[in-house]
Design a protein around this motif. Structure first.
Motif, PDB file in Angstrom:
ATOM      1  N   GLY A  52       0.816  -1.215   0.000  1.00  0.00           N
ATOM      2  CA  GLY A  52       0.000   0.000   0.000  1.00  0.00           C
ATOM      3  C   GLY A  52       0.846   1.260   0.000  1.00  0.00           C
ATOM      4  O   GLY A  52       0.561   2.224  -0.718  1.00  0.00           O
ATOM      5  N   ARG A  53       1.901   1.248   0.789  1.00  0.00           N
ATOM      6  CA  ARG A  53       2.797   2.408   0.824  1.00  0.00           C
ATOM      7  C   ARG A  53       3.496   2.612  -0.516  1.00  0.00           C
ATOM      8  O   ARG A  53       3.641   3.749  -0.975  1.00  0.00           O
ATOM      9  N   VAL A  59       1.680   6.554  -7.056  1.00  0.00           N
ATOM     10  CA  VAL A  59       0.648   7.501  -7.496  1.00  0.00           C
ATOM     11  C   VAL A  59       1.157   8.926  -7.323  1.00  0.00           C
ATOM     12  O   VAL A  59       1.045   9.758  -8.236  1.00  0.00           O
ATOM     13  N   LEU A  60       1.722   9.222  -6.164  1.00  0.00           N
ATOM     14  CA  LEU A  60       2.207  10.573  -5.892  1.00  0.00           C
ATOM     15  C   LEU A  60       3.362  10.971  -6.812  1.00  0.00           C
ATOM     16  O   LEU A  60       3.497  12.147  -7.164  1.00  0.00           O
ATOM     17  N   VAL A  67      -6.057   7.726  -9.229  1.00  0.00           N
ATOM     18  CA  VAL A  67      -6.334   8.755  -8.230  1.00  0.00           C
ATOM     19  C   VAL A  67      -6.141   8.116  -6.858  1.00  0.00           C
ATOM     20  O   VAL A  67      -6.605   7.001  -6.615  1.00  0.00           O
ATOM     21  N   LEU A  68      -5.460   8.815  -5.982  1.00  0.00           N
ATOM     22  CA  LEU A  68      -5.246   8.325  -4.619  1.00  0.00           C
ATOM     23  C   LEU A  68      -6.309   8.923  -3.711  1.00  0.00           C
ATOM     24  O   LEU A  68      -6.486  10.145  -3.660  1.00  0.00           O
ATOM     25  N   VAL A  69      -7.026   8.057  -2.996  1.00  0.00           N
ATOM     26  CA  VAL A  69      -8.055   8.487  -2.055  1.00  0.00           C
ATOM     27  C   VAL A  69      -7.733   7.864  -0.701  1.00  0.00           C
ATOM     28  O   VAL A  69      -7.698   6.644  -0.578  1.00  0.00           O
ATOM     29  N   ILE A 103      -7.010   3.950   0.158  1.00  0.00           N
ATOM     30  CA  ILE A 103      -6.267   3.534   1.346  1.00  0.00           C
ATOM     31  C   ILE A 103      -7.053   3.981   2.571  1.00  0.00           C
ATOM     32  O   ILE A 103      -7.425   5.144   2.691  1.00  0.00           O
ATOM     33  N   MET A 104      -7.291   3.033   3.468  1.00  0.00           N
ATOM     34  CA  MET A 104      -7.975   3.356   4.720  1.00  0.00           C
ATOM     35  C   MET A 104      -6.923   3.736   5.748  1.00  0.00           C
ATOM     36  O   MET A 104      -5.937   3.060   5.932  1.00  0.00           O
TER      37      MET A 104
END
Length: 120
Positions: A52-53, A59-60, A67-69, A103-104
């Motif tokens: 996830g990281r 994405v960044l 899109v990162l949410v 990502i939660m």
């Protein structure tokens, strides 16, 4: 100018007759180091966090065009409801994975909270 009858900040301290008057009891939370020792991170959880990281970094950095949410809840006080929320969010994340990286993030203890509920 303030009058001499105004209470100064130095006079504001814990007062048993007004603080925590509705608290019947509390159970201290074990320190994180003890929790990590008692409940080490599983290989699956470690891989999930690492992946996830890396996906978020991609994405960044523009390597991944999704899109990162990053979504809450702000904090969790009910583990059953928290797990239910995570399962529903995972289902949604899988459905939109081609276009959106969900990502939660959640706090189990809110470090800025100085009174009231301290988290799990």
């Amino acid at each position: 100018s303030r009058s001499s009858s105004t209470m100064s900040e130095s006079n504001l301290s814990f007062s048993a007759d007004v603080d925590d008057t509705n608290v019947e009891s509390f159970t201290p939370v074990i320190p994180p180091a003890c929790l990590i020792e008692d409940e080490p991170l599983s290989h699956t959880a470690h891989a999930t966090v690492k992946m996830g990281r890396q996906q978020a970094k991609d994405v960044l950095a523009g390597v991944d065009d999704r899109v990162l949410v990053i979504v809450g809840p702000c904090s969790i006080h009910d583990t059953v409801a928290g797990k239910e929320y995570a399962q529903k969010l995972k289902k949604l994340a899988d459905e939109v994975a081609e276009d959106v990286l969900i990502i939660m993030r959640v706090y189990f203890e809110k470090p800025r909270t100085t009174v009231g509920w301290k988290g799990l």
